[in-house]
Design a protein around this motif. Structure first.
Motif, PDB file in Angstrom:
ATOM      1  N   GLU A 136       0.815  -1.211   0.000  1.00  0.00           N
ATOM      2  CA  GLU A 136       0.000   0.000   0.000  1.00  0.00           C
ATOM      3  C   GLU A 136       0.846   1.258   0.000  1.00  0.00           C
ATOM      4  O   GLU A 136       0.429   2.283  -0.510  1.00  0.00           O
ATOM      5  N   SER A 137       2.051   1.208   0.569  1.00  0.00           N
ATOM      6  CA  SER A 137       2.848   2.419   0.688  1.00  0.00           C
ATOM      7  C   SER A 137       3.687   2.712  -0.550  1.00  0.00           C
ATOM      8  O   SER A 137       4.413   3.683  -0.570  1.00  0.00           O
ATOM      9  N   ASP A 138       3.610   1.882  -1.575  1.00  0.00           N
ATOM     10  CA  ASP A 138       4.306   2.164  -2.819  1.00  0.00           C
ATOM     11  C   ASP A 138       3.538   3.228  -3.575  1.00  0.00           C
ATOM     12  O   ASP A 138       2.603   2.949  -4.309  1.00  0.00           O
ATOM     13  N   ILE A 139       3.948   4.469  -3.391  1.00  0.00           N
ATOM     14  CA  ILE A 139       3.277   5.600  -4.019  1.00  0.00           C
ATOM     15  C   ILE A 139       3.969   5.872  -5.337  1.00  0.00           C
ATOM     16  O   ILE A 139       5.190   5.997  -5.402  1.00  0.00           O
ATOM     17  N   GLU A 140       3.183   5.983  -6.376  1.00  0.00           N
ATOM     18  CA  GLU A 140       3.736   6.234  -7.699  1.00  0.00           C
ATOM     19  C   GLU A 140       3.252   7.589  -8.194  1.00  0.00           C
ATOM     20  O   GLU A 140       2.062   7.833  -8.320  1.00  0.00           O
ATOM     21  N   ILE A 141       4.187   8.490  -8.438  1.00  0.00           N
ATOM     22  CA  ILE A 141       3.855   9.796  -9.016  1.00  0.00           C
ATOM     23  C   ILE A 141       3.890   9.623 -10.526  1.00  0.00           C
ATOM     24  O   ILE A 141       4.924   9.278 -11.098  1.00  0.00           O
ATOM     25  N   VAL A 142       2.758   9.849 -11.163  1.00  0.00           N
ATOM     26  CA  VAL A 142       2.651   9.583 -12.598  1.00  0.00           C
ATOM     27  C   VAL A 142       2.819  10.834 -13.443  1.00  0.00           C
ATOM     28  O   VAL A 142       2.963  10.732 -14.667  1.00  0.00           O
ATOM     29  N   ARG A 143       2.808  12.017 -12.821  1.00  0.00           N
ATOM     30  CA  ARG A 143       2.947  13.236 -13.601  1.00  0.00           C
ATOM     31  C   ARG A 143       3.506  14.338 -12.716  1.00  0.00           C
ATOM     32  O   ARG A 143       3.151  14.456 -11.549  1.00  0.00           O
ATOM     33  N   THR A 144       4.395  15.132 -13.279  1.00  0.00           N
ATOM     34  CA  THR A 144       4.959  16.274 -12.575  1.00  0.00           C
ATOM     35  C   THR A 144       4.694  17.521 -13.402  1.00  0.00           C
ATOM     36  O   THR A 144       4.919  17.521 -14.611  1.00  0.00           O
ATOM     37  N   LYS A 145       4.212  18.566 -12.755  1.00  0.00           N
ATOM     38  CA  LYS A 145       3.969  19.838 -13.433  1.00  0.00           C
ATOM     39  C   LYS A 145       4.875  20.892 -12.826  1.00  0.00           C
ATOM     40  O   LYS A 145       5.084  20.915 -11.620  1.00  0.00           O
ATOM     41  N   ARG A 146       5.373  21.768 -13.648  1.00  0.00           N
ATOM     42  CA  ARG A 146       6.163  22.903 -13.186  1.00  0.00           C
ATOM     43  C   ARG A 146       5.548  24.163 -13.777  1.00  0.00           C
ATOM     44  O   ARG A 146       5.168  24.186 -14.942  1.00  0.00           O
ATOM     45  N   PHE A 147       5.446  25.207 -12.957  1.00  0.00           N
ATOM     46  CA  PHE A 147       4.909  26.468 -13.450  1.00  0.00           C
ATOM     47  C   PHE A 147       5.410  27.600 -12.571  1.00  0.00           C
ATOM     48  O   PHE A 147       5.825  27.393 -11.435  1.00  0.00           O
ATOM     49  N   ASP A 148       5.392  28.791 -13.127  1.00  0.00           N
ATOM     50  CA  ASP A 148       5.796  29.981 -12.380  1.00  0.00           C
ATOM     51  C   ASP A 148       4.624  30.452 -11.537  1.00  0.00           C
ATOM     52  O   ASP A 148       3.481  30.448 -11.989  1.00  0.00           O
ATOM     53  N   LEU A 149       4.925  30.859 -10.315  1.00  0.00           N
ATOM     54  CA  LEU A 149       3.897  31.379  -9.429  1.00  0.00           C
ATOM     55  C   LEU A 149       3.780  32.881  -9.652  1.00  0.00           C
ATOM     56  O   LEU A 149       4.687  33.634  -9.321  1.00  0.00           O
ATOM     57  N   LYS A 150       2.673  33.291 -10.223  1.00  0.00           N
ATOM     58  CA  LYS A 150       2.445  34.701 -10.522  1.00  0.00           C
ATOM     59  C   LYS A 150       1.909  35.402  -9.273  1.00  0.00           C
ATOM     60  O   LYS A 150       0.975  34.912  -8.654  1.00  0.00           O
ATOM     61  N   PRO A 151       2.488  36.568  -8.908  1.00  0.00           N
ATOM     62  CA  PRO A 151       1.939  37.310  -7.768  1.00  0.00           C
ATOM     63  C   PRO A 151       0.523  37.809  -8.078  1.00  0.00           C
ATOM     64  O   PRO A 151       0.277  38.372  -9.146  1.00  0.00           O
ATOM     65  N   MET A 152      -0.411  37.557  -7.174  1.00  0.00           N
ATOM     66  CA  MET A 152      -1.799  37.995  -7.351  1.00  0.00           C
ATOM     67  C   MET A 152      -2.487  37.985  -5.999  1.00  0.00           C
ATOM     68  O   MET A 152      -1.942  37.486  -5.023  1.00  0.00           O
ATOM     69  N   ASP A 153      -3.707  38.515  -5.955  1.00  0.00           N
ATOM     70  CA  ASP A 153      -4.481  38.438  -4.723  1.00  0.00           C
ATOM     71  C   ASP A 153      -5.373  37.193  -4.773  1.00  0.00           C
ATOM     72  O   ASP A 153      -5.471  36.521  -5.799  1.00  0.00           O
ATOM     73  N   SER A 154      -6.013  36.876  -3.656  1.00  0.00           N
ATOM     74  CA  SER A 154      -6.782  35.627  -3.561  1.00  0.00           C
ATOM     75  C   SER A 154      -7.984  35.613  -4.507  1.00  0.00           C
ATOM     76  O   SER A 154      -8.337  34.558  -5.032  1.00  0.00           O
ATOM     77  N   GLU A 155      -8.613  36.775  -4.745  1.00  0.00           N
ATOM     78  CA  GLU A 155      -9.758  36.805  -5.663  1.00  0.00           C
ATOM     79  C   GLU A 155      -9.339  36.436  -7.081  1.00  0.00           C
ATOM     80  O   GLU A 155     -10.016  35.675  -7.772  1.00  0.00           O
ATOM     81  N   GLU A 156      -8.189  36.964  -7.531  1.00  0.00           N
ATOM     82  CA  GLU A 156      -7.698  36.637  -8.868  1.00  0.00           C
ATOM     83  C   GLU A 156      -7.336  35.151  -8.943  1.00  0.00           C
ATOM     84  O   GLU A 156      -7.572  34.498  -9.959  1.00  0.00           O
TER      85      GLU A 156
END
Length: 183
Positions: free
Chosen positions: A122-142
């Motif tokens: 059960e503890s064999d965790i398989e990550i099937v996809r990795t995403k990378r992106f830039d964190l854009k500064p914004m407020d919570s509503e945006e």
């Protein structure tokens, strides 16, 4: 274990208390010493749906599960199953951590060999996809607007005011939540 029951739109009867105590009490077999922490049980009824939340705070570990079902007793069974899976899944990780920290005892009791093999599977965790992106500064509503536009249930962003990484998420009730790091 000590139990703290709370009912919303429902009176928690003795039969319900006994059933919860009997089911949750079976989890004690996973621990070396009897649990001294208080078990928080919240039971609520909305429309035709029963919801149970069980939280067991312990030193260095928090066990928590919630379940919704039409039948309250079925929801109790499901939440205990979820807690048991959580315990079994984290047993080896937590014991390894305490062993490294030099603790004299493990948090979880040793289980039979078959159960340990099942835990390993059960503890064999398989990550099937990795995403990378830039964190854009914004407020919570945006961030909420971006999340809805993408059709996701959460969105990671840099808070323009604090410059911290935050997460907005859509709750089951349709409203939104914000996760901020402690400063």
């Amino acid at each position: 274990m000590k139990y703290n029951f709370r009912g919303e739109n429902l009176e928690v009867t003795g039969a319900i208390k006994d059933y919860v105590e009997k089911k949750v009490g079976k989890l004690e077999r996973y621990f070396d010493t009897p649990l001294t922490s208080e078990v928080h049980v919240n039971i609520s009824v909305y429309n035709d749906e029963q919801k149970i939340e069980v939280t067991i705070p312990m030193k260095d570990l928090l066990l928590r599960a919630e379940e919704r079902h039409i039948d309250l007793y079925a929801a109790i069974d499901l939440v205990v199953d979820k807690l048991e899976r959580q315990i079994r899944k984290h047993k080896t990780k937590v014991n390894r951590k305490f062993r490294q920290d030099g603790a004299p005892k493990y948090v979880f009791a040793e289980l039979e060999k078959e159960a340990q093999e099942e835990i390993q599977e059960e503890s064999d965790i398989e990550i099937v996809r990795t995403k990378r992106f830039d964190l854009k500064p914004m407020d919570s509503e945006e961030a909420v607007l971006q999340m809805d536009m993408l059709g996701h249930i959460f969105y990671v962003f840099t808070n323009a005011e604090t410059n911290d990484t935050n997460i907005v998420y859509k709750r089951r009730d349709g409203r939104y939540g914000l996760i901020e790091p402690n400063s």
